[in-house]
Design a protein around this motif. Structure first.
Motif, mmCIF file in Angstrom:
data_model
loop_
_atom_site.group_PDB
_atom_site.id
_atom_site.type_symbol
_atom_site.label_atom_id
_atom_site.label_comp_id
_atom_site.label_asym_id
_atom_site.label_seq_id
_atom_site.Cartn_x
_atom_site.Cartn_y
_atom_site.Cartn_z
ATOM 1 N N ASP A 71 46.501 24.991 15.580
ATOM 2 C CA ASP A 71 46.096 24.553 16.826
ATOM 3 C C ASP A 71 46.653 25.346 17.985
ATOM 4 O O ASP A 71 46.184 25.477 19.085
ATOM 5 N N TYR A 72 47.801 25.753 17.867
ATOM 6 C CA TYR A 72 48.911 26.139 19.141
ATOM 7 C C TYR A 72 48.146 27.600 19.410
ATOM 8 O O TYR A 72 47.642 27.777 20.741
ATOM 9 N N PRO A 73 47.882 28.559 18.691
ATOM 10 C CA PRO A 73 47.153 29.820 19.125
ATOM 11 C C PRO A 73 45.849 29.511 19.293
ATOM 12 O O PRO A 73 45.267 30.118 20.336
ATOM 13 N N VAL A 74 44.868 28.421 18.805
ATOM 14 C CA VAL A 74 43.703 28.410 19.172
ATOM 15 C C VAL A 74 43.650 27.757 20.623
ATOM 16 O O VAL A 74 42.942 28.406 21.433
ATOM 17 N N ARG A 75 44.598 26.673 20.956
ATOM 18 C CA ARG A 75 44.695 26.407 22.520
ATOM 19 C C ARG A 75 45.072 27.530 23.513
ATOM 20 O O ARG A 75 44.244 27.680 24.555
ATOM 21 N N LYS A 76 46.002 28.096 23.034
ATOM 22 C CA LYS A 76 46.415 29.396 23.907
ATOM 23 C C LYS A 76 45.148 30.501 24.058
ATOM 24 O O LYS A 76 45.276 31.105 25.059
ATOM 25 N N THR A 77 44.660 30.783 22.977
ATOM 26 C CA THR A 77 43.526 31.632 22.898
ATOM 27 C C THR A 77 42.676 31.147 23.800
ATOM 28 O O THR A 77 41.889 32.018 24.878
ATOM 29 N N ALA A 78 42.208 29.936 23.869
ATOM 30 C CA ALA A 78 41.276 29.117 24.523
ATOM 31 C C ALA A 78 41.624 29.265 25.960
ATOM 32 O O ALA A 78 40.598 29.792 26.969
ATOM 33 N N HIS A 79 43.166 29.220 26.492
ATOM 34 C CA HIS A 79 43.249 29.268 27.690
ATOM 35 C C HIS A 79 43.167 30.625 28.404
ATOM 36 O O HIS A 79 42.463 30.857 29.461
ATOM 37 N N ALA A 80 43.581 31.722 27.567
ATOM 38 C CA ALA A 80 43.222 33.073 28.109
ATOM 39 C C ALA A 80 41.555 33.561 28.122
ATOM 40 O O ALA A 80 41.539 34.190 29.071
ATOM 41 N N ALA A 81 41.033 32.801 27.159
ATOM 42 C CA ALA A 81 39.581 33.382 27.090
ATOM 43 C C ALA A 81 38.945 32.613 28.286
ATOM 44 O O ALA A 81 38.042 33.408 29.104
ATOM 45 N N GLU A 82 39.145 31.367 28.441
ATOM 46 C CA GLU A 82 38.513 30.808 29.819
ATOM 47 C C GLU A 82 38.943 31.440 31.109
ATOM 48 O O GLU A 82 38.166 31.505 32.124
ATOM 49 N N TYR A 83 40.439 31.882 31.237
ATOM 50 C CA TYR A 83 40.711 32.590 32.467
ATOM 51 C C TYR A 83 40.110 33.935 32.474
ATOM 52 O O TYR A 83 40.107 34.503 33.625
ATOM 53 N N ALA A 84 39.933 34.430 31.534
ATOM 54 C CA ALA A 84 39.324 36.081 31.423
ATOM 55 C C ALA A 84 38.045 35.918 31.977
ATOM 56 O O ALA A 84 37.883 36.811 32.906
ATOM 57 N N VAL A 85 37.073 34.881 31.748
ATOM 58 C CA VAL A 85 36.071 34.924 32.413
ATOM 59 C C VAL A 85 35.959 34.415 33.894
ATOM 60 O O VAL A 85 35.463 35.180 34.655
ATOM 61 N N LEU A 86 37.009 33.520 34.216
ATOM 62 C CA LEU A 86 37.140 33.242 35.707
ATOM 63 C C LEU A 86 37.619 34.517 36.236
ATOM 64 O O LEU A 86 37.085 34.891 37.251
ATOM 65 N N GLY A 87 38.520 35.554 35.883
ATOM 66 C CA GLY A 87 38.879 36.591 36.471
ATOM 67 C C GLY A 87 37.784 37.378 36.493
ATOM 68 O O GLY A 87 37.775 38.393 37.723
ATOM 69 N N LEU A 88 36.892 37.801 35.723
ATOM 70 C CA LEU A 88 35.736 38.650 35.723
ATOM 71 C C LEU A 88 34.866 38.188 36.644
ATOM 72 O O LEU A 88 34.456 38.844 37.585
ATOM 73 N N LEU A 89 34.484 36.746 36.885
ATOM 74 C CA LEU A 89 33.645 36.338 37.704
ATOM 75 C C LEU A 89 34.248 36.445 39.252
ATOM 76 O O LEU A 89 33.679 36.828 40.297
ATOM 77 N N ILE A 90 35.560 36.040 39.368
ATOM 78 C CA ILE A 90 36.246 36.387 40.748
ATOM 79 C C ILE A 90 36.123 37.974 41.100
ATOM 80 O O ILE A 90 35.752 38.130 42.432
ATOM 81 N N ALA A 91 36.499 38.556 40.294
ATOM 82 C CA ALA A 91 36.468 40.117 40.454
ATOM 83 C C ALA A 91 34.949 40.572 40.849
ATOM 84 O O ALA A 91 34.814 41.497 41.666
ATOM 85 N N GLY A 92 33.946 40.064 40.354
ATOM 86 C CA GLY A 92 32.744 40.499 40.727
ATOM 87 C C GLY A 92 32.187 39.950 41.908
ATOM 88 O O GLY A 92 31.526 40.812 42.872
ATOM 89 N N ALA A 93 32.871 38.792 42.376
ATOM 90 C CA ALA A 93 32.707 38.200 43.860
ATOM 91 C C ALA A 93 33.348 39.041 44.894
ATOM 92 O O ALA A 93 32.920 39.255 45.954
ATOM 93 N N VAL A 94 34.581 39.629 44.393
ATOM 94 C CA VAL A 94 35.402 40.256 45.536
ATOM 95 C C VAL A 94 35.255 41.780 45.588
ATOM 96 O O VAL A 94 35.235 42.483 46.658
ATOM 97 N N TYR A 95 34.740 42.251 44.506
ATOM 98 C CA TYR A 95 34.655 43.820 44.349
ATOM 99 C C TYR A 95 33.579 44.598 45.387
ATOM 100 O O TYR A 95 32.604 43.948 45.628
ATOM 101 N N ASP A 96 34.421 45.341 45.937
ATOM 102 C CA ASP A 96 33.330 46.390 47.258
ATOM 103 C C ASP A 96 34.052 47.551 47.040
ATOM 104 O O ASP A 96 35.270 47.738 47.070
ATOM 105 N N SER A 97 33.000 48.554 46.631
ATOM 106 C CA SER A 97 33.523 50.049 46.689
ATOM 107 C C SER A 97 34.292 50.569 47.885
ATOM 108 O O SER A 97 34.960 51.416 48.051
#
Length: 165
Positions: A71-97
């Motif tokens: 349970d513990y590793p599943v929960r923590k992996t889920a935390h990291a994964a859902e925030y990885a998606v958020l990081g990817l999306l925010i980076a896509g919104a912010v990125y400008d060459s």
């Protein structure tokens, strides 16, 4: 910058997706402790059924016990994964060459980490949930992973002609 240029459309799409994903994260965090544990156990049972030979032949009680052990590793992996998606999306919104690289990395990282901290504060007020600094660290590591994925994609885009079509 043109109002309806390709950069604004991309940024707008990523921003809308980031806000929608942040809402999904908020909805996960709004579930009480019992609901959250049940979802983790279901995920744990699925993982066990895939990776543990003979798992489906075990009694329901033994299956539940085994799912609880991961349970513990599943929960923590889920935390990291859902925030990885958020990081990817925010980076896509912010990125400008035209921005400095540090801006393209730090802005989404700080934004995602602040969201992670406010989400933990939100969980403090949800019955059966808690506010943990370690979860903010795990979430911010996930945000960074998402940003790194974007950076790698951008780097590959610039280096590999086949990706520039």
């Amino acid at each position: 910058m043109r109002v309806f240029g390709k950069y604004n459309i991309r940024k707008t799409v990523f921003l809308v997706l980031a806000v929608l994903w942040a809402s999904v994260i908020f909805s996960f965090s709004a579930k009480n402790g019992g609901e959250s544990i049940n979802e983790s156990r279901r995920a744990g049972k699925l993982i066990c059924s895939i990776f543990v030979q003979g798992y489906n032949e075990l009694t329901e009680e033994r299956q539940y016990e085994m799912a609880g052990k991961i349970d513990y590793p599943v929960r923590k992996t889920a935390h990291a994964a859902e925030y990885a998606v958020l990081g990817l999306l925010i980076a896509g919104a912010v990125y400008d060459s035209r921005n400095k690289r540090i801006y393209n990395v730090m802005t989404p990282y700080v934004t995602g980490t602040i969201y992670a901290a406010t989400d933990e504060i939100h969980q403090y007020f949800v019955p059966g949930r808690s506010c943990r600094l370690t979860d903010v660290f795990i979430d911010s590591a996930g945000v960074l992973a998402g940003i790194i994925i974007v950076c790698v994609i951008i780097m590959l885009h610039h280096k590999l002609p086949v990706l520039r079509r």
